[in-house]
Scaffold this active site. Sequence first.
Site, mmCIF file in Angstrom:
data_model
loop_
_atom_site.group_PDB
_atom_site.id
_atom_site.type_symbol
_atom_site.label_atom_id
_atom_site.label_comp_id
_atom_site.label_asym_id
_atom_site.label_seq_id
_atom_site.Cartn_x
_atom_site.Cartn_y
_atom_site.Cartn_z
ATOM 1 N N LYS A 69 0.759 -1.187 0.184
ATOM 2 C CA LYS A 69 0.050 -0.027 0.328
ATOM 3 C C LYS A 69 1.393 1.768 0.084
ATOM 4 O O LYS A 69 1.740 1.666 0.970
ATOM 5 C CB LYS A 69 -1.140 0.246 0.759
ATOM 6 C CG LYS A 69 -1.889 0.847 0.838
ATOM 7 C CD LYS A 69 -2.797 1.868 2.516
ATOM 8 C CE LYS A 69 -1.320 2.903 2.974
ATOM 9 N NZ LYS A 69 -2.030 3.976 2.018
ATOM 10 N N THR A 106 5.885 7.706 13.541
ATOM 11 C CA THR A 106 5.871 7.089 15.038
ATOM 12 C C THR A 106 4.669 6.597 15.687
ATOM 13 O O THR A 106 4.671 5.592 15.650
ATOM 14 C CB THR A 106 7.427 7.717 16.011
ATOM 15 O OG1 THR A 106 8.286 7.681 15.437
ATOM 16 C CG2 THR A 106 6.655 6.829 16.649
ATOM 17 N N VAL A 112 1.414 6.079 14.320
ATOM 18 C CA VAL A 112 0.366 5.617 13.305
ATOM 19 C C VAL A 112 1.368 4.640 13.518
ATOM 20 O O VAL A 112 0.899 3.177 13.652
ATOM 21 C CB VAL A 112 0.594 5.584 11.582
ATOM 22 C CG1 VAL A 112 -0.093 4.553 11.141
ATOM 23 C CG2 VAL A 112 -0.120 7.387 11.713
ATOM 24 N N GLY A 113 2.920 4.106 13.792
ATOM 25 C CA GLY A 113 3.801 2.745 14.031
ATOM 26 C C GLY A 113 3.326 1.942 15.318
ATOM 27 O O GLY A 113 3.195 0.641 14.437
ATOM 28 N N GLU A 166 9.844 1.619 10.462
ATOM 29 C CA GLU A 166 11.326 2.295 9.909
ATOM 30 C C GLU A 166 10.226 3.359 9.842
ATOM 31 O O GLU A 166 9.102 4.607 10.014
ATOM 32 C CB GLU A 166 11.516 2.103 8.693
ATOM 33 C CG GLU A 166 12.160 0.627 8.657
ATOM 34 C CD GLU A 166 13.708 0.942 8.951
ATOM 35 O OE1 GLU A 166 13.906 1.333 9.875
ATOM 36 O OE2 GLU A 166 14.537 -0.250 8.902
ATOM 37 N N CYS A 226 13.750 10.974 6.542
ATOM 38 C CA CYS A 226 13.954 10.180 8.550
ATOM 39 C C CYS A 226 15.287 9.939 8.758
ATOM 40 O O CYS A 226 15.503 10.672 10.299
ATOM 41 C CB CYS A 226 13.095 8.640 8.657
ATOM 42 S SG CYS A 226 13.199 8.064 7.290
ATOM 43 N N GLU A 276 10.637 16.129 15.459
ATOM 44 C CA GLU A 276 11.203 15.277 13.797
ATOM 45 C C GLU A 276 9.899 16.874 13.150
ATOM 46 O O GLU A 276 9.018 16.661 13.298
ATOM 47 C CB GLU A 276 10.664 14.558 13.483
ATOM 48 C CG GLU A 276 11.265 13.899 11.882
ATOM 49 C CD GLU A 276 11.379 12.531 11.455
ATOM 50 O OE1 GLU A 276 9.458 11.942 12.026
ATOM 51 O OE2 GLU A 276 11.425 11.950 10.783
HETATM 52 P P1 ADP Z 1 3.126 10.908 7.310
HETATM 53 O O1 ADP Z 1 2.370 11.258 8.114
HETATM 54 O O2 ADP Z 1 4.461 11.295 6.935
HETATM 55 O O3 ADP Z 1 2.068 11.044 6.002
HETATM 56 P P2 ADP Z 1 1.937 8.317 7.994
HETATM 57 O O4 ADP Z 1 2.773 7.218 8.962
HETATM 58 O O5 ADP Z 1 0.889 8.753 8.031
HETATM 59 O O6 ADP Z 1 3.046 9.202 7.485
HETATM 60 O O7 ADP Z 1 1.928 7.635 6.942
HETATM 61 C C1 ADP Z 1 2.873 6.588 6.440
HETATM 62 C C2 ADP Z 1 1.958 5.045 5.553
HETATM 63 O O8 ADP Z 1 1.247 4.836 5.924
HETATM 64 C C3 ADP Z 1 1.170 5.794 4.956
HETATM 65 O O9 ADP Z 1 0.927 4.835 3.410
HETATM 66 C C4 ADP Z 1 -0.089 5.620 5.469
HETATM 67 O O10 ADP Z 1 -1.273 5.672 4.116
HETATM 68 C C5 ADP Z 1 -0.393 5.112 5.808
HETATM 69 N N1 ADP Z 1 -1.455 4.803 7.188
HETATM 70 C C6 ADP Z 1 -1.541 6.025 8.084
HETATM 71 N N2 ADP Z 1 -2.505 5.528 8.310
HETATM 72 C C7 ADP Z 1 -3.035 4.027 8.909
HETATM 73 C C8 ADP Z 1 -3.296 3.424 9.672
HETATM 74 N N3 ADP Z 1 -4.046 3.994 10.625
HETATM 75 N N4 ADP Z 1 -2.513 1.838 9.351
HETATM 76 C C9 ADP Z 1 -2.515 2.101 8.026
HETATM 77 N N5 ADP Z 1 -0.993 2.438 7.570
HETATM 78 C C10 ADP Z 1 -1.710 4.002 8.057
#
Ligand code: ADP
Length: 471
Positions: free
Chosen positions: A170, A225, A227-228, A245, A279, A372
């Site tokens: 994705k 971090t 969302v991780g 990561e 990053c 960050e």
């Molecule tokens: P940024 O804030 O820099 O966009 P994100 O962590 O939001 O970074 O996004 C990184 C990836 O994670 C993207 O592909 C985003 O669509 C996906 N993402 C965001 N939220 C979720 C979630 N709740 N579950 C799974 N994937 C997600």
Amino acid sequence: MNESLNEYPHRHPDDHPHEHQILNPATEEVIATVPAATPGDVAAAVARATEAQRGWAALAPADRARLLRRFAAVVDGRIEELAALEVREAGHPIGNARWEAGNVRDLLDYAAGGAERLSGAQIPVAGGLNVTFHEPLGVVAVIAPWNFPMPIAAWGTAPALAAGNAVVLKPAETTPLTALRLAELALEAGLPEGLLQVLPGAGPVAGAALVEHPGVAKVVFTGSTAVGKQIMATCAAGVKRVTLELGGKSPNIVFADADIERAAASAPGSFLDNTGQDCCARSRILVQASVYDRFMELLAPAVTSFAVGDPADPATAMGPLISAAQRERVRSYVPEDAPAAIRGDAPQGKGFWYPATVLEATGPGDRAAVEEIFGPVAVVLPFEDEADAVRLANATDYGLSGSIWTRDVGRAVRVSRAVAAGNLSVNSHSSVRYATPFGGYKQSGLGRELGPDALAAFTETKNVFISTEEQ
Ligand code: ADP
């Protein structure tokens, strides 16, 4: 990646668009419209991947390797096309974009070599023969970010495929085009249908559905971090494997005994490359107090001469930020009246431009020195001695990378060992090579990607004991 202004803060699919408009961040023109995957699309993709993986794992390792090398060769023939796509959808300078497409090719080649080298062990025990096998996990979900859409998609995908898994990838909402093209190239190279599928869509919808799907054995996530942590918590319910990561706030430590000219000349690239949306960006410059003024004097012209402009121009070193939301976020760290020590130029008018900016920290707790920023902004802090430098370098929840500038080899080794980060470089700013391991300490991540052990993260180790007793 940053603790984002999440463009999709709600979970319910009805709250999300059914398609995403992809903008060229240098011009704000719509360059494509891409459908957004629903949870139903995710379930169908996982079912197809499950089927494809069985056939793939049953192939001879040499045949998997051959197909992946062919995939690398097809990518090699399309470097210009892929790079041009990256310039348009991510605003990366063409020189960087070519490197990124080449990195995908190299990763596929390097991982292909691993398919035939996934040897287990024969372990001496009494009463029989004990052997281990490295078996594929099954279906792996790769959730990629927008900052390096192509290479980071490949970091997870290439070793996962080489180890006998299927991948559902994705891409980020803003940058799905190169990933979609890579999936087409995989088919052109002869990889089986369903083995590598790309599902563009909203993170909290398509991403979340993938993470939750019981048919997904492992999640490889690169992103913020925040969302991780959420993904890791979801994975806990199914004891799913996870590689993360995440963010960084990496130090660039300049000691008084360093080659100050070289340290200053190379510092801009270390936080301006990819417009700071990296990053590994060395966005905290720690300078020994005795050379602070001299360093700043040398840094100013190096920053202001960093070429900002049209990403398609080979002379450009820095393009725009990815989106309007990202520019607002970066701006929030630099109030209009902030006394910037150094400020570069940026084009006016259309495009998400932001000038290179160096701030002098008001103290180590300064928000800009702690969080960050993910933009072309660095903060400079003075330090007194080696112990002070190490203390400041480690005063962060992150631990991804860092650089150490000194001519004293003992100090270079001491400080490299003392800084809690996964990727350090001495008298240079190198972080990422496909042949060396990459990943974070502390809240910068979990697990390692790339390097000689990359395939191991996509296998289970099975131990089998065969009795040699007479039957
Ligand atoms: P940024 O804030 O820099 O966009 P994100 O962590 O939001 O970074 O996004 C990184 C990836 O994670 C993207 O592909 C985003 O669509 C996906 N993402 C965001 N939220 C979720 C979630 N709740 N579950 C799974 N994937 C997600």
